[in-house]
Design an enzyme around this catalytic site. Sequence first.
Site, PDB file in Angstrom:
ATOM      1  N   ILE A   8       0.849  -1.207   0.000  1.00 12.95           N
ATOM      2  CA  ILE A   8       0.000   0.000   0.000  1.00 12.95           C
ATOM      3  C   ILE A   8       0.882   1.254   0.000  1.00 12.95           C
ATOM      4  O   ILE A   8       1.727   1.437   0.883  1.00 12.95           O
ATOM      5  CB  ILE A   8      -0.938   0.043   1.230  1.00 12.95           C
ATOM      6  CG1 ILE A   8      -1.737  -1.269   1.339  1.00 12.95           C
ATOM      7  CG2 ILE A   8      -1.883   1.249   1.154  1.00 12.95           C
ATOM      8  CD1 ILE A   8      -2.587  -1.371   2.612  1.00 12.95           C
ATOM      9  N   TYR A 154      -6.086  18.240 -11.666  1.00 16.68           N
ATOM     10  CA  TYR A 154      -6.410  17.075 -10.828  1.00 16.68           C
ATOM     11  C   TYR A 154      -7.333  16.121 -11.592  1.00 16.68           C
ATOM     12  O   TYR A 154      -7.128  14.901 -11.579  1.00 16.68           O
ATOM     13  CB  TYR A 154      -7.043  17.518  -9.501  1.00 16.68           C
ATOM     14  CG  TYR A 154      -7.377  16.345  -8.613  1.00 16.68           C
ATOM     15  CD1 TYR A 154      -6.360  15.522  -8.125  1.00 16.68           C
ATOM     16  CD2 TYR A 154      -8.692  16.026  -8.292  1.00 16.68           C
ATOM     17  CE1 TYR A 154      -6.653  14.411  -7.337  1.00 16.68           C
ATOM     18  CE2 TYR A 154      -8.995  14.931  -7.501  1.00 16.68           C
ATOM     19  CZ  TYR A 154      -7.976  14.128  -7.025  1.00 16.68           C
ATOM     20  OH  TYR A 154      -8.277  13.026  -6.254  1.00 16.68           O
ATOM     21  N   LYS A 158      -6.457  12.193 -12.680  1.00 11.92           N
ATOM     22  CA  LYS A 158      -7.296  11.046 -12.314  1.00 11.92           C
ATOM     23  C   LYS A 158      -7.908  10.390 -13.552  1.00 11.92           C
ATOM     24  O   LYS A 158      -8.189   9.191 -13.549  1.00 11.92           O
ATOM     25  CB  LYS A 158      -8.355  11.457 -11.291  1.00 11.92           C
ATOM     26  CG  LYS A 158      -7.778  11.744  -9.910  1.00 11.92           C
ATOM     27  CD  LYS A 158      -7.004  10.551  -9.328  1.00 11.92           C
ATOM     28  CE  LYS A 158      -6.652  10.717  -7.866  1.00 11.92           C
ATOM     29  NZ  LYS A 158      -5.868   9.587  -7.326  1.00 11.92           N
ATOM     30  N   VAL A 187     -14.912  12.018   0.126  1.00 14.71           N
ATOM     31  CA  VAL A 187     -14.467  11.179   1.248  1.00 14.71           C
ATOM     32  C   VAL A 187     -13.810  12.117   2.245  1.00 14.71           C
ATOM     33  O   VAL A 187     -12.886  12.855   1.884  1.00 14.71           O
ATOM     34  CB  VAL A 187     -13.412  10.140   0.799  1.00 14.71           C
ATOM     35  CG1 VAL A 187     -13.045   9.225   1.970  1.00 14.71           C
ATOM     36  CG2 VAL A 187     -13.913   9.322  -0.388  1.00 14.71           C
TER      37      VAL A 187
HETATM   38  C1  8X3 Z   1     -11.702  13.388  -4.559  1.00 14.73           C
HETATM   39  C2  8X3 Z   1     -13.037  13.725  -5.034  1.00 14.73           C
HETATM   40  O1  8X3 Z   1     -14.549  15.484  -6.096  1.00 14.73           O
HETATM   41  O2  8X3 Z   1     -12.866  16.301  -4.574  1.00 14.73           O
HETATM   42  O3  8X3 Z   1     -10.883  12.850  -5.525  1.00 14.73           O
HETATM   43  O4  8X3 Z   1     -12.243  15.542  -6.735  1.00 14.73           O
HETATM   44  S1  8X3 Z   1     -13.153  15.330  -5.629  1.00 14.73           S
END
Ligand code: 8X3
Length: 253
Positions: A8, A154, A158, A187
């Site tokens: 991990i 970001y 992702k 989260v």
């Molecule tokens: C985390 C969720 O919506 O803040 O990756 O990008 S968000």
Amino acid sequence: MRNKIIFISGANSGIGKACAEKFAESGAKLILCSRDINKLIKVADGINKKHKTEILTYKLDVRDREKVSTVISELPKKWQKIDILINNAGGALGLEKFQDGNIDDWDEMIDSNVKGLLYLSRNILPLMIKNGKGHVINIGSIAGVAAYPNGAVYCGVKAAVRLISDGIRLDTVDTPVRVTNIQPGLVETNFSVVRFHGDKERAKKVYQNIKALTAEDIADLVFYSASVPAHVQICEVTVTPAAQASATVVHRK
Ligand code: 8X3
């Protein structure tokens, strides 16, 4: 999970730590790494006290290509039989219009979320293939499903995690290795504190008036994905709080 070996990254807090706890609970052995070795050792000691499982800890910045390869190649022989790699290290930095973005933040996001995942996977996958078993579980994000305002980079990293997961799955289709991409929405961890460079007040607002997911919710899902029979592959899961429909549509009470 008894005696399976789980690697991990970013295991010192949040989803990584919750995964470590969850897998240890069922008797798995852990290889944990983090940039913050002191915190990681505390986490490992806590888990060890509770579950009496074998744990290796490494100070590792997944952006350090050389170090990643050294850590993996120097793992004791029996620990090289990694069953599951959880690519969790990474996160967001900044939330502003692209034209105002901080390029250092971008470099760091690309290096940790994308390159870190590549380095670890590239070093561990051949071992999995050689051992005839393995599962790569990537912690992606709902940000990788569709871009949202102020999140171009970001969301981009992702999205890269999503397609790299698909690509690895394609290239290992003739091996027993499975690849899963978990894409959480909100989260509540220190994710937003890190994103806002330590601004706790701003971070708190992200999770205000909504019952956000917890790191344990995600660890449960990771564990479930890893626990289905060997002929079953959960390719991708997008998971949100019940009051969240997309990255931008959130119902706050
Ligand atoms: C985390 C969720 O919506 O803040 O990756 O990008 S968000």
